[in-house]
Design a protein around this motif. Structure first.
Motif, mmCIF file in Angstrom:
data_model
loop_
_atom_site.group_PDB
_atom_site.id
_atom_site.type_symbol
_atom_site.label_atom_id
_atom_site.label_comp_id
_atom_site.label_asym_id
_atom_site.label_seq_id
_atom_site.Cartn_x
_atom_site.Cartn_y
_atom_site.Cartn_z
ATOM 1 N N ASN A 140 -23.895 4.608 31.422
ATOM 2 C CA ASN A 140 -23.210 4.591 32.717
ATOM 3 C C ASN A 140 -21.922 5.425 32.754
ATOM 4 O OD1 ASN A 140 -21.351 3.043 31.351
ATOM 5 N ND2 ASN A 140 -22.031 1.104 32.209
ATOM 6 N N ALA A 141 -21.619 6.155 31.676
ATOM 7 C CA ALA A 141 -20.347 6.896 31.609
ATOM 8 C C ALA A 141 -20.218 7.894 32.768
ATOM 9 C CB ALA A 141 -20.235 7.620 30.266
ATOM 10 N N VAL A 142 -21.272 8.656 33.035
ATOM 11 C CA VAL A 142 -21.223 9.667 34.105
ATOM 12 C C VAL A 142 -21.027 8.959 35.451
ATOM 13 C CG1 VAL A 142 -22.618 11.385 35.338
ATOM 14 C CG2 VAL A 142 -22.572 11.389 32.821
ATOM 15 N N LYS A 143 -21.796 7.897 35.668
ATOM 16 C CA LYS A 143 -21.725 7.149 36.934
ATOM 17 C C LYS A 143 -20.315 6.572 37.157
ATOM 18 C CE LYS A 143 -24.156 3.425 39.268
ATOM 19 N NZ LYS A 143 -25.144 2.356 39.151
ATOM 20 N N PRO A 153 -6.012 11.463 36.974
ATOM 21 C CA PRO A 153 -6.258 11.956 35.605
ATOM 22 C C PRO A 153 -6.789 10.829 34.699
ATOM 23 C CG PRO A 153 -3.891 11.942 36.100
ATOM 24 C CD PRO A 153 -4.582 11.409 37.316
ATOM 25 N N ILE A 154 -7.637 11.225 33.756
ATOM 26 C CA ILE A 154 -8.344 10.220 32.934
ATOM 27 C C ILE A 154 -8.275 10.572 31.447
ATOM 28 C CG2 ILE A 154 -10.624 9.169 32.467
ATOM 29 C CD1 ILE A 154 -11.437 10.012 35.350
ATOM 30 N N ILE A 155 -8.001 9.552 30.641
ATOM 31 C CA ILE A 155 -8.191 9.647 29.177
ATOM 32 C C ILE A 155 -9.579 9.087 28.912
ATOM 33 C CG2 ILE A 155 -7.577 8.615 26.958
ATOM 34 C CD1 ILE A 155 -4.669 8.527 27.831
ATOM 35 N N PHE A 156 -10.358 9.791 28.087
ATOM 36 C CA PHE A 156 -11.659 9.264 27.691
ATOM 37 C C PHE A 156 -11.641 9.077 26.171
ATOM 38 C CE2 PHE A 156 -16.080 9.222 26.458
ATOM 39 C CZ PHE A 156 -16.702 8.503 27.471
ATOM 40 N N ALA A 157 -11.953 7.852 25.717
ATOM 41 C CA ALA A 157 -11.924 7.556 24.270
ATOM 42 C C ALA A 157 -13.154 6.708 23.918
ATOM 43 C CB ALA A 157 -10.648 6.787 23.938
ATOM 44 N N ASN A 161 -17.764 13.725 21.749
ATOM 45 C CA ASN A 161 -19.033 14.344 22.141
ATOM 46 C C ASN A 161 -19.539 13.781 23.465
ATOM 47 O OD1 ASN A 161 -19.239 16.087 19.924
ATOM 48 N ND2 ASN A 161 -20.012 14.431 18.638
ATOM 49 N N LEU A 162 -19.497 12.455 23.605
ATOM 50 C CA LEU A 162 -19.877 11.860 24.884
ATOM 51 C C LEU A 162 -18.903 12.331 25.962
ATOM 52 C CD1 LEU A 162 -21.608 9.895 26.592
ATOM 53 C CD2 LEU A 162 -20.039 8.068 25.915
ATOM 54 N N GLY A 163 -17.610 12.405 25.609
ATOM 55 C CA GLY A 163 -16.598 12.862 26.563
ATOM 56 C C GLY A 163 -16.895 14.266 27.067
ATOM 57 N N LEU A 176 -9.478 13.999 25.991
ATOM 58 C CA LEU A 176 -10.381 13.353 25.036
ATOM 59 C C LEU A 176 -9.673 12.894 23.768
ATOM 60 C CD1 LEU A 176 -13.457 15.779 25.146
ATOM 61 C CD2 LEU A 176 -13.042 13.727 26.525
ATOM 62 N N TRP A 177 -9.960 11.668 23.361
ATOM 63 C CA TRP A 177 -9.611 11.225 22.009
ATOM 64 C C TRP A 177 -10.654 11.848 21.089
ATOM 65 C CZ3 TRP A 177 -5.762 8.720 19.573
ATOM 66 C CH2 TRP A 177 -6.006 8.278 18.265
#
Ligand code: 13P
Ligand code: SF4
Length: 317
Positions: A140-143, A153-157, A161-163, A176-177
């Motif tokens: 569900n990450a994309v959704k 703005p978003i931090i993704f951790a 690779n998924l980020g 990205l972390w």
């Protein structure tokens, strides 16, 4: 009782009977991930990907949850069920990706981006969940990112690779972390291309935790559940599977006429098996239920802080 002098097949049969008996006695449910050993998959009441397992954990009325998966998955079940007994057959079943994001370092990183929303992949510790705004999984990450306003703005951790994959799919720029999974990073592009030349009839299917050099060869990218569904529905008869090979047991069960070839690791090593998932065994599932341990315990404060971000994910899925 079981004895080690019995052949494996009858030992497994005895263990199945003993586990089923304990399930009734404890009013327990066994939740298992697709990366578990085939025996464990076969005894599970529910088998799924991280999202499906969290959804089951959120709705089960069983009194005891036996989690055949890794620590962060069992922790999530405990956060959703603070009053239930949550058992993990081997407490050392961790996750390299979760370990790649230590809470103190992440707190410093987060402080450098005070206006950012934190979206964390479920493969992280309860402490990181508590520092996040929303949790997501590979399905569900994309959704979830698409539901966040463009200007936010978003931090993704913690998985880079998924980020990166989510950035490509959504066109969003995420901070990205730089974490990763040791299993999905071992797939080797050169060996993958060689394997495809040997099996031109096969489609490559890959988990988004793989590196971009592998993902760019994939005909289909998705979570474990999505890969399983795709392999059933596709008209192709063979697949090169770039994720942990435990899932091939389900793929073969659901489409016995099709062929599933594990994607090769560096120098064709067997390092594409998750060493953490494989710590759980049928014997340890039985012992955990018999002894009612090892149990997942978390402080009420941590549970309270980590629960909201998980619930937000369940609402947005
Ligand atoms: P899924 O969300 O596909 O179950 O992935 C979990 C995982 O640990 C992949 O390595
Ligand atoms: Fe963690 Fe990778 Fe194992 Fe999944 S496969 S549980 S991300 S170490």
């Amino acid at each position: 009782m079981f004895t080690t002098t019995l052949p494996r097949q009858s030992l497994t049969g005895d263990l199945f009977m003993a586990i089923n008996e304990l399930k009734r006695e404890l009013n327990a449910v066994i939740l298992a991930h697709y990366y578990q050993d085939p025996d464990i998959q076969d005894i599970a009441d529910y088998l799924g990907d991280s999202l499906g397992l969290s959804q089951q954990a959120a709705t089960t009325d069983a009194e005891v949850i036996v989690f055949a998966g890794v620590h962060f998955m069992a922790e999530t079940a405990k956060i959703l069920n603070p009053d239930k007994l949550v058992l993990l057959p081997d407490l050392n079943a961790g996750c390299s990706l979760a370990d790649s994001c230590p809470p103190e370092a992440f707190a410093t990183f987060k402080a450098k981006h005070p206006d950012h929303l934190v979206v964390s992949y479920i493969n992280c510790s309860a402490e990181i969940k508590a520092m996040s705004d929303i949790i997501c999984t590979s399905s569900n990450a994309v959704k979830i990112i698409r539901q966040i306003p463009e200007e936010q703005p978003i931090i993704f951790a913690p998985d880079r690779n998924l980020g990166r994959y989510v950035m490509e799919q959504t066109g969003r720029n995420l901070v990205l972390w730089q974490g990763s999974c040791i299993v999905h990073e071992t797939f080797c592009e050169k060996s993958l291309v060689q394997l495809q030349i040997q099996h031109p009839e096969a489609e490559i299917i890959a988990h988004p935790e793989c590196e971009p050099s592998v993902l760019r060869h994939a005909n289909y990218i998705g979570s474990t559940t999505a890969l399983l569904k795709y392999s059933q529905q596709s008209s192709k008869s063979a697949f090169i599977v770039a994720t942990e090979p435990g899932i091939i047991h389900q793929m073969e069960k659901r489409a016995p006429q099709k062929r599933f070839i594990p994607a090769p690791g560096l120098n064709n090593c067997a390092c594409n098996e998750c060493p953490y998932m494989r710590l759980n065994t049928l014997e340890k599932v039985y012992l955990a239920m018999k002894n009612r341990e090892p149990e997942i315990t978390l402080s009420p404060k941590l549970i309270a802080a980590a629960r909201g971000p998980i619930q937000r994910m369940l609402e947005l899925s």
